[in-house]
Design a protein around this motif. Structure first.
Motif, PDB file in Angstrom:
ATOM      1  N   LEU A  47       0.835  -1.195   0.000  1.00 40.07           N
ATOM      2  CA  LEU A  47       0.000   0.000   0.000  1.00 40.07           C
ATOM      3  C   LEU A  47       0.873   1.250   0.000  1.00 40.07           C
ATOM      4  O   LEU A  47       1.613   1.505   0.943  1.00 40.07           O
TER       5      LEU A  47
ATOM      6  N   GLU B  80      -0.042   7.364  -1.212  1.00 39.66           N
ATOM      7  CA  GLU B  80      -1.022   8.064  -2.030  1.00 39.66           C
ATOM      8  C   GLU B  80      -2.277   7.232  -2.303  1.00 39.66           C
ATOM      9  O   GLU B  80      -3.277   7.752  -2.799  1.00 39.66           O
ATOM     10  N   SER B  81      -2.214   5.948  -1.978  1.00 39.36           N
ATOM     11  CA  SER B  81      -3.378   5.077  -2.165  1.00 39.36           C
ATOM     12  C   SER B  81      -4.182   4.900  -0.880  1.00 39.36           C
ATOM     13  O   SER B  81      -5.223   4.231  -0.888  1.00 39.36           O
TER      14      SER B  81
ATOM     15  N   TYR C 232      -7.900   3.094  -0.020  1.00 44.52           N
ATOM     16  CA  TYR C 232      -7.847   1.844   0.751  1.00 44.52           C
ATOM     17  C   TYR C 232      -8.720   1.916   1.998  1.00 44.52           C
ATOM     18  O   TYR C 232      -9.571   1.043   2.229  1.00 44.52           O
TER      19      TYR C 232
ATOM     20  N   TRP D  14     -14.248   7.898  -6.861  1.00 44.07           N
ATOM     21  CA  TRP D  14     -12.825   8.241  -6.770  1.00 44.07           C
ATOM     22  C   TRP D  14     -12.655   9.655  -6.245  1.00 44.07           C
ATOM     23  O   TRP D  14     -13.326  10.570  -6.706  1.00 44.07           O
ATOM     24  N   PRO D  15     -11.742   9.853  -5.260  1.00 40.89           N
ATOM     25  CA  PRO D  15     -10.976   8.789  -4.613  1.00 40.89           C
ATOM     26  C   PRO D  15     -11.516   8.383  -3.250  1.00 40.89           C
ATOM     27  O   PRO D  15     -11.125   7.347  -2.734  1.00 40.89           O
TER      28      PRO D  15
ATOM     29  N   TRP E 207      -3.333  -4.286  -0.503  1.00 43.08           N
ATOM     30  CA  TRP E 207      -3.801  -3.294  -1.467  1.00 43.08           C
ATOM     31  C   TRP E 207      -4.262  -3.994  -2.750  1.00 43.08           C
ATOM     32  O   TRP E 207      -5.270  -3.616  -3.349  1.00 43.08           O
TER      33      TRP E 207
ATOM     34  N   PHE F 228      -7.732  -3.302  -4.447  1.00 35.91           N
ATOM     35  CA  PHE F 228      -7.739  -2.667  -5.758  1.00 35.91           C
ATOM     36  C   PHE F 228      -8.444  -3.515  -6.804  1.00 35.91           C
ATOM     37  O   PHE F 228      -9.092  -2.984  -7.722  1.00 35.91           O
TER      38      PHE F 228
ATOM     39  N   ASP G  15      -1.739   2.012  -8.785  1.00 36.10           N
ATOM     40  CA  ASP G  15      -1.575   2.590  -7.449  1.00 36.10           C
ATOM     41  C   ASP G  15      -2.776   3.432  -7.033  1.00 36.10           C
ATOM     42  O   ASP G  15      -2.740   4.123  -6.019  1.00 36.10           O
ATOM     43  N   GLY G  16      -3.863   3.400  -7.830  1.00 39.13           N
ATOM     44  CA  GLY G  16      -5.063   4.154  -7.501  1.00 39.13           C
ATOM     45  C   GLY G  16      -5.080   5.561  -8.055  1.00 39.13           C
ATOM     46  O   GLY G  16      -6.080   6.264  -7.911  1.00 39.13           O
ATOM     47  N   SER G  17      -4.003   5.978  -8.684  1.00 35.63           N
ATOM     48  CA  SER G  17      -3.986   7.298  -9.312  1.00 35.63           C
ATOM     49  C   SER G  17      -4.707   7.234 -10.657  1.00 35.63           C
ATOM     50  O   SER G  17      -5.027   6.151 -11.163  1.00 35.63           O
TER      51      SER G  17
ATOM     52  N   TYR H 174      -3.364  12.140  -8.202  1.00 29.96           N
ATOM     53  CA  TYR H 174      -3.406  11.317  -7.000  1.00 29.96           C
ATOM     54  C   TYR H 174      -4.427  11.878  -6.033  1.00 29.96           C
ATOM     55  O   TYR H 174      -4.754  13.073  -6.062  1.00 29.96           O
TER      56      TYR H 174
END
Length: 211
Positions: free
Chosen positions: A69, A72-73, A77, A97-98, A161, A165, A197-199, A208
């Motif tokens: 993780l 920035e995620s 999470y 998001w996010p 993560w 994800f 990474d969720g970005s 991000y």
């Protein structure tokens, strides 16, 4: 995880951050309040709420979070953990998001995270029984304290993560009809690419979660 509950606080997030800085509280810890008068929302907005809604902040050491993780995620999470908990109780909540909780196309809550030394402080506000104009409430019946206890218990055995994800990648498709804000610009998510990474990659920019 210890839970410290108050009748009213200006902000569970501000309170916990100050208590951690002063070493009055130690992680892992959760602070909750029955009502909140000066809560912190996204982009500097306030999140003020009435009794019966959820106002909590959780402090956790970064070292206890999953190794895969990235910082920035963390908002995605920690928000998705709450979303999954509510879904297990029968809610149709989803995560835009996010870090905003939605029912259909209406916001019902959100998450904000701050780094305090080597600890993360995650604040969660959720409309359980009442909401201001333009917002809505969750679609199940649950008390703030019982939900807080159930959420706190999740930190005993956190998923990776990658596990989170894999589920959020599917749920992200609901976000495509919305906009997000980046560098004070309103950006459509219709063609955004969700990265590992969720970005997001959108219009040549990489964005991000910064809250």
């Amino acid at each position: 995880m210890d839970i410290h509950w108050f009748e009213s606080l200006e902000s569970t997030q501000s309170f916990l951050i100050e208590e951690l800085k002063a070493s009055h509280l130690q992680v892992p810890v959760c602070v909750g309040a029955s009502s909140q008068t000066m809560g912190k929302g996204s982009r500097g907005n306030s999140w003020i709420g009435n009794q019966g809604n959820l106002f909590i902040s959780v402090g956790i050491a970064r070292s206890t979070l999953p190794k895969d993780l990235k910082l920035e995620s963390s908002s995605i999470y920690l928000a998705f953990l709450m979303k999954e908990l509510l879904a297990s109780l029968g809610s149709n909540i989803w995560l835009k998001w996010p870090n905003d909780f939605y029912l259909g196309e209406t916001k019902i809550g959100g998450v904000i995270t701050n780094l305090v030394g080597e600890n993360l402080v995650c604040g969660i506000g959720l409309n359980l029984v009442s909401a201001p104009e333009g917002f809505s409430t969750v679609d199940i019946s649950v008390t703030p304290y019982n939900l807080t206890k159930a959420y706190s218990a999740l930190f005993k055995n956190l998923p990776s993560w990658k596990q989170i994800f894999s589920k959020y990648r599917i749920e992200f498709e609901h976000s495509r009809v919305f906009f997000t804000h980046h560098n004070y610009e309103k950006i459509a998510l219709k063609d955004a690419l969700l990265l590992e990474d969720g970005s997001l990659e959108c219009d040549g920019q990489r964005m991000y979660s910064l809250r």
